[in-house]
Design an enzyme around this catalytic site. Structure first.
Site, PDB file in Angstrom:
ATOM      1  N   GLY A  37       0.814  -1.206   0.000  1.00 44.70           N
ATOM      2  CA  GLY A  37       0.000   0.000   0.000  1.00 44.70           C
ATOM      3  C   GLY A  37       0.849   1.258   0.000  1.00 44.70           C
ATOM      4  N   ASP A  38       0.203   2.393  -0.215  1.00 46.26           N
ATOM      5  CA  ASP A  38       0.842   3.713  -0.194  1.00 46.26           C
ATOM      6  C   ASP A  38       1.922   3.860  -1.261  1.00 46.26           C
ATOM      7  OD1 ASP A  38      -0.750   4.306   1.997  1.00 46.26           O
ATOM      8  OD2 ASP A  38       0.730   3.513   3.405  1.00 46.26           O
ATOM      9  N   GLU A  39       1.741   3.204  -2.379  1.00 44.65           N
ATOM     10  CA  GLU A  39       2.734   3.241  -3.453  1.00 44.65           C
ATOM     11  C   GLU A  39       2.631   4.516  -4.285  1.00 44.65           C
ATOM     12  OE1 GLU A  39       0.429   0.888  -3.137  1.00 44.65           O
ATOM     13  OE2 GLU A  39       1.359  -1.070  -2.851  1.00 44.65           O
ATOM     14  N   GLN A  86      -5.038  -0.227  -0.979  1.00 46.55           N
ATOM     15  CA  GLN A  86      -4.083  -1.127  -0.311  1.00 46.55           C
ATOM     16  C   GLN A  86      -3.103  -1.683  -1.355  1.00 46.55           C
ATOM     17  OE1 GLN A  86      -7.743  -1.708   0.727  1.00 46.55           O
ATOM     18  NE2 GLN A  86      -7.113   0.056   1.875  1.00 46.55           N
ATOM     19  N   ALA A 131      -1.320   8.311   5.530  1.00 44.59           N
ATOM     20  CA  ALA A 131      -2.276   9.329   5.084  1.00 44.59           C
ATOM     21  C   ALA A 131      -3.620   9.174   5.791  1.00 44.59           C
ATOM     22  CB  ALA A 131      -2.460   9.226   3.563  1.00 44.59           C
ATOM     23  N   THR A 132      -3.861   8.019   6.420  1.00 48.03           N
ATOM     24  CA  THR A 132      -5.138   7.792   7.107  1.00 48.03           C
ATOM     25  C   THR A 132      -4.981   7.915   8.615  1.00 48.03           C
ATOM     26  OG1 THR A 132      -5.910   6.377   5.330  1.00 48.03           O
ATOM     27  CG2 THR A 132      -6.987   6.073   7.441  1.00 48.03           C
ATOM     28  N   GLY A 182      -5.799   5.806   1.968  1.00 48.84           N
ATOM     29  CA  GLY A 182      -5.531   7.251   1.996  1.00 48.84           C
ATOM     30  C   GLY A 182      -4.746   7.564   0.733  1.00 48.84           C
ATOM     31  N   HIS A 183      -5.408   8.137  -0.247  1.00 48.36           N
ATOM     32  CA  HIS A 183      -4.780   8.394  -1.547  1.00 48.36           C
ATOM     33  C   HIS A 183      -4.543   9.898  -1.704  1.00 48.36           C
ATOM     34  CE1 HIS A 183      -6.544   4.363  -3.218  1.00 48.36           C
ATOM     35  NE2 HIS A 183      -5.756   4.211  -2.178  1.00 48.36           N
ATOM     36  N   THR A 184      -3.279  10.264  -1.723  1.00 51.17           N
ATOM     37  CA  THR A 184      -2.923  11.684  -1.732  1.00 51.17           C
ATOM     38  C   THR A 184      -2.712  12.179  -3.153  1.00 51.17           C
ATOM     39  OG1 THR A 184      -1.662  11.120   0.249  1.00 51.17           O
ATOM     40  CG2 THR A 184      -1.329  13.338  -0.659  1.00 51.17           C
ATOM     41  N   ASN A 196     -10.023   2.792   4.981  1.00 52.79           N
ATOM     42  CA  ASN A 196      -8.643   2.456   5.392  1.00 52.79           C
ATOM     43  C   ASN A 196      -7.638   3.034   4.394  1.00 52.79           C
ATOM     44  OD1 ASN A 196      -9.645   0.651   3.493  1.00 52.79           O
ATOM     45  ND2 ASN A 196      -8.701  -1.173   4.371  1.00 52.79           N
ATOM     46  N   PRO A 205       3.903   6.566  11.638  1.00 51.31           N
ATOM     47  CA  PRO A 205       5.121   6.497  10.821  1.00 51.31           C
ATOM     48  C   PRO A 205       5.131   5.182  10.045  1.00 51.31           C
ATOM     49  CG  PRO A 205       5.651   6.478  13.185  1.00 51.31           C
ATOM     50  CD  PRO A 205       4.166   6.575  13.081  1.00 51.31           C
ATOM     51  N   LYS A 223      -1.843   9.407  -6.915  1.00 46.75           N
ATOM     52  CA  LYS A 223      -1.143  10.287  -7.865  1.00 46.75           C
ATOM     53  C   LYS A 223      -1.241   9.717  -9.294  1.00 46.75           C
ATOM     54  CE  LYS A 223       2.763  11.953  -9.985  1.00 46.75           C
ATOM     55  NZ  LYS A 223       3.916  12.784 -10.044  1.00 46.75           N
ATOM     56  N   LYS A 238      -0.770   5.323  -5.581  1.00 50.55           N
ATOM     57  CA  LYS A 238      -1.867   5.011  -6.504  1.00 50.55           C
ATOM     58  C   LYS A 238      -2.699   6.248  -6.823  1.00 50.55           C
ATOM     59  CE  LYS A 238      -3.244   1.961  -3.474  1.00 50.55           C
ATOM     60  NZ  LYS A 238      -2.089   1.915  -2.566  1.00 50.55           N
TER      61      LYS A 238
HETATM   62  P1  GDP Z   1      -1.539   5.680  -2.163  1.00 48.35           P
HETATM   63  O1  GDP Z   1      -2.254   5.237  -0.956  1.00 48.35           O
HETATM   64  O2  GDP Z   1      -0.964   4.546  -2.938  1.00 48.35           O
HETATM   65  O3  GDP Z   1      -2.339   6.599  -3.035  1.00 48.35           O
HETATM   66  O4  GDP Z   1      -0.278   6.517  -1.653  1.00 48.35           O
HETATM   67  P2  GDP Z   1      -0.278   7.619  -0.463  1.00 48.35           P
HETATM   68  O5  GDP Z   1      -0.964   8.836  -0.934  1.00 48.35           O
HETATM   69  O6  GDP Z   1      -0.746   7.012   0.790  1.00 48.35           O
HETATM   70  O7  GDP Z   1       1.264   7.826  -0.273  1.00 48.35           O
HETATM   71  C1  GDP Z   1       2.086   8.240  -1.335  1.00 48.35           C
HETATM   72  C2  GDP Z   1       2.737   9.559  -0.937  1.00 48.35           C
HETATM   73  O8  GDP Z   1       3.818   9.824  -1.804  1.00 48.35           O
HETATM   74  C3  GDP Z   1       1.814  10.750  -1.059  1.00 48.35           C
HETATM   75  O9  GDP Z   1       2.117  11.669  -0.050  1.00 48.35           O
HETATM   76  C4  GDP Z   1       2.150  11.327  -2.425  1.00 48.35           C
HETATM   77  O10 GDP Z   1       1.911  12.722  -2.517  1.00 48.35           O
HETATM   78  C5  GDP Z   1       3.620  11.064  -2.488  1.00 48.35           C
HETATM   79  N1  GDP Z   1       4.168  10.835  -3.840  1.00 48.35           N
HETATM   80  C6  GDP Z   1       3.630  10.185  -4.890  1.00 48.35           C
HETATM   81  N2  GDP Z   1       4.510  10.119  -5.909  1.00 48.35           N
HETATM   82  C7  GDP Z   1       5.633  10.741  -5.484  1.00 48.35           C
HETATM   83  C8  GDP Z   1       6.911  10.973  -6.061  1.00 48.35           C
HETATM   84  O11 GDP Z   1       7.209  10.571  -7.182  1.00 48.35           O
HETATM   85  N3  GDP Z   1       7.833  11.642  -5.301  1.00 48.35           N
HETATM   86  C9  GDP Z   1       7.547  12.082  -4.033  1.00 48.35           C
HETATM   87  N4  GDP Z   1       8.509  12.719  -3.374  1.00 48.35           N
HETATM   88  N5  GDP Z   1       6.355  11.890  -3.467  1.00 48.35           N
HETATM   89  C10 GDP Z   1       5.420  11.205  -4.178  1.00 48.35           C
HETATM   90  P1  IMO Z   2      -3.775   2.684   0.676  1.00 46.34           P
HETATM   91  O1  IMO Z   2      -4.952   2.489  -0.261  1.00 46.34           O
HETATM   92  C1  IMO Z   2      -1.165   0.988   3.720  1.00 46.34           C
HETATM   93  C2  IMO Z   2      -2.975  -1.839   6.529  1.00 46.34           C
HETATM   94  C3  IMO Z   2      -3.124  -1.422   7.977  1.00 46.34           C
HETATM   95  C4  IMO Z   2      -2.962  -2.760   8.656  1.00 46.34           C
HETATM   96  C5  IMO Z   2      -3.675  -3.713   7.711  1.00 46.34           C
HETATM   97  C6  IMO Z   2      -5.108  -4.045   8.104  1.00 46.34           C
HETATM   98  O2  IMO Z   2      -3.630   4.063   1.157  1.00 46.34           O
HETATM   99  O3  IMO Z   2      -2.550   2.105   0.071  1.00 46.34           O
HETATM  100  P2  IMO Z   2      -7.375  -2.633   7.978  1.00 46.34           P
HETATM  101  O4  IMO Z   2      -7.754  -1.322   8.609  1.00 46.34           O
HETATM  102  O5  IMO Z   2      -7.432  -2.638   6.492  1.00 46.34           O
HETATM  103  O6  IMO Z   2      -8.101  -3.794   8.559  1.00 46.34           O
HETATM  104  O7  IMO Z   2      -5.808  -2.843   8.403  1.00 46.34           O
HETATM  105  O8  IMO Z   2      -3.653  -3.083   6.441  1.00 46.34           O
HETATM  106  N1  IMO Z   2      -3.594  -0.920   5.541  1.00 46.34           N
HETATM  107  C7  IMO Z   2      -2.890  -0.119   4.736  1.00 46.34           C
HETATM  108  N2  IMO Z   2      -1.560   0.124   4.670  1.00 46.34           N
HETATM  109  N3  IMO Z   2      -2.009   1.609   2.863  1.00 46.34           N
HETATM  110  C8  IMO Z   2      -3.342   1.352   2.892  1.00 46.34           C
HETATM  111  O9  IMO Z   2      -4.195   1.833   1.973  1.00 46.34           O
HETATM  112  C9  IMO Z   2      -3.838   0.494   3.892  1.00 46.34           C
HETATM  113  N4  IMO Z   2      -5.072   0.070   4.249  1.00 46.34           N
HETATM  114  C10 IMO Z   2      -4.899  -0.803   5.240  1.00 46.34           C
HETATM  115  O10 IMO Z   2      -2.125  -0.507   8.355  1.00 46.34           O
HETATM  116  O11 IMO Z   2      -1.609  -3.135   8.684  1.00 46.34           O
HETATM  117 MG    MG Z   3      -2.180   5.518   1.118  1.00 45.67          MG
END
Ligand code: GDP
Ligand code: IMO
Ligand code: MG
Length: 422
Positions: free
Chosen positions: A12-14, A222, A297-298, A40-42, A38, A302, A18, A16
């Site tokens: 997760g948090d790759e 995720q 983001a949610t 958090g897409h920034t 759950n 850390p 963006k 997506k």
């Molecule tokens: P998601 O859940 O997969 O949509 O990812 P998140 O939003 O939780 O976390 C990705 C974070 O990386 C966000 O704060 C984005 O603004 C940031 N981000 C995305 N692409 C880049 C990048 O290429 N460089 C940097 N520095 N930040 C990025």
């Molecule tokens: P995005 O879409 C990263 C993690 C939680 C926990 C596990 C189970 O932003 O990538 P849950 O509340 O789903 O039952 O928690 O999954 N988790 C994520 N980690 N990014 C997410 O979403 C996540 N959604 C859930 O931290 O380890």
């Molecule tokens: Mg996220």
């Protein structure tokens, strides 16, 4: 065919959000198929930062209609708040947001069960506390509350009070929470009424877009390694973030999808508990967290940070049937003197064949690393791969050749235009 899926390749948090934002500029429909608040897409637009939890990131483009699919578990209160946030950015959602009448609905009771059951566990999962697991449990136990139930508040009220009663009877929550939850139910009903205007049939909309060859983007939440089936069980979420979940979560046959894009950071992160072979508990890990701003983001927690895990990424390519890859956060590595990629796993001194055979004892894995020299120059905002420093090209070529899938997008910063497309 013009249906594209975007799925998380790691934990997760790759990035997506963006990537969906970048790809949705000429798309008619953006749909989520699993998960809920759950996520958090920034996304950074000209209007600044916004974090979307349930509404697909396509809402930021006025050409997109956004669907919350039947495979999701939707929290009406969170959704209401999110609609307010989006509206504050002067984005109109009129006729652009549709909640499947088959989507399951998270209630304050499910959130309380989530938090309470985590508190009782010897080895907690580290959930987001958004009620995801308990709502999916009710779905599969065939006693869930669905989108359609928001259309009849009297029936909804009965279902909520019955669920509260059974939660107390079955010790899912303590009796002491009863009064507080009864109050919450009343305000929840008011919000549910407001959300009910978005409930509709979604199958027809998807089918008509397919029939008319209109562009559809599918937004995963995720990541593959958090998948209930393919992830690091039990430290997973309760849905199917991998591409397999799309077919059940939207009623959209997989063969109608022409491209499956897997999103990978150039390193790895994980929030919550569970094994993480390449985790760094040293200065490099701290540096990744600091430069990459790796805080949830949610939940604001850390994120644990580590080097890119190639065996896990290869598994993700296979399980999802990825046709291409988007690499994100390249710029975060700019300052590193040395960059490592985990190219193999070892357990008790024995080299393992790959991720899947080690997935049940990942905590025992010692990563085997290949080291690359850092480029130590800024890649922020690069638009063309030809202009990238030689060392960056070498690093990316290595990943592409090892994964056997073309890297079509490289993100070089959080903003919309900080992207290399090839
Ligand atoms: P998601 O859940 O997969 O949509 O990812 P998140 O939003 O939780 O976390 C990705 C974070 O990386 C966000 O704060 C984005 O603004 C940031 N981000 C995305 N692409 C880049 C990048 O290429 N460089 C940097 N520095 N930040 C990025
Ligand atoms: P995005 O879409 C990263 C993690 C939680 C926990 C596990 C189970 O932003 O990538 P849950 O509340 O789903 O039952 O928690 O999954 N988790 C994520 N980690 N990014 C997410 O979403 C996540 N959604 C859930 O931290 O380890
Ligand atoms: Mg996220």
């Amino acid at each position: 065919m013009s249906v594209i899926s975007v799925v998380g390749g790691q934990w997760g948090d790759e990035g997506k959000g963006k990537i969906v934002d970048v790809l949705s500029s000429d798309v008619e429909l953006v749909a989520r198929y699993q998960g809920g608040a759950n996520a958090g897409h920034t996304v950074y637009t000209e209007e600044g930062k916004i974090v979307l939890h349930q509404i697909p990131s396509g809402i930021l483009r006025d050409n997109c209609v956004c669907i919350l699919g039947n495979g999701m578990v939707v929290d009406p209160e969170g959704l209401y708040e999110e609609i307010r946030q989006v509206s504050k950015k002067n984005i109109s959602i009129d006729n652009r947001l549709i909640l499947s009448h088959n989507a399951h609905i998270v209630t304050p009771i499910h959130k309380a069960i989530d938090i309470h059951s985590e508190g009782k566990l010897k080895n907690p999962i580290g959930t987001t506390g958004k009620g995801i697991g308990p709502t999916y449990v009710d779905k599969f136990n065939r006693r869930g509350i669905r989108g359609i139930d928001l259309l009849n508040l009297e029936i909804l009220r009965i279902k909520l009070y019955n669920r509260l009663e059974s939660a107390i009877e079955n010790f899912e929550i303590p009796l002491a929470l009863k009064l507080e939850l009864e109050e919450k139910i009343e305000s929840y009903l008011k919000i549910s009424e407001k959300i009910s205007i978005y409930v509709s049939d979604v199958y027809e909309i998807i089918q008509s877009h397919l029939d008319n060859s209109q562009k559809i983007l599918i937004e995963g939440a995720q990541g593959t390694l958090l998948d209930i089936d393919h992830g690091t069980y039990p430290y997973v979420t309760s849905s199917s973030p991998s591409t397999g979940g799309i077919s059940t979560g939207l009623g959209l046959p997989l063969h109608r999808i022409s491209r499956h894009i897997g999103i990978f950071k150039v390193y790895c992160t994980r929030v919550g508990e569970g094994p993480f072979p390449t985790e760094l508990q040293d200065e490099s890990g701290e540096l990744l967290r600091k430069i990459g701003k790796e805080f949830g983001a949610t939940t604001g927690r850390p994120r644990r940070c580590g080097w890119f895990d190639l065996p896990a990424a290869k598994f993700s390519v296979q399980v999802n049937g990825l046709t291409e890859i988007a690499l994100t956060k390249l710029d975060v590595l700019d300052k590193f003197e040395k960059i490592k990629i985990c190219t193999g796993y070892m357990i008790n001194g024995k080299i393992q064949s790959g991720y899947s055979s080690s997935m049940c004892n990942l905590q025992e894995v010692e990563p085997i690393y290949t080291e690359f020299p850092g480029w130590r120059t800024s890649t922020v905002g690069f638009h063309h791969s030809e202009n990238l420093p030689g060392k960056v090209k070498e690093y990316i070529r290595f990943l592409e050749e090892s994964l056997g899938v073309p890297i079509k997008l490289i993100s070089t910063g959080p903003a919309r235009d900080q992207i290399i497309e090839s």
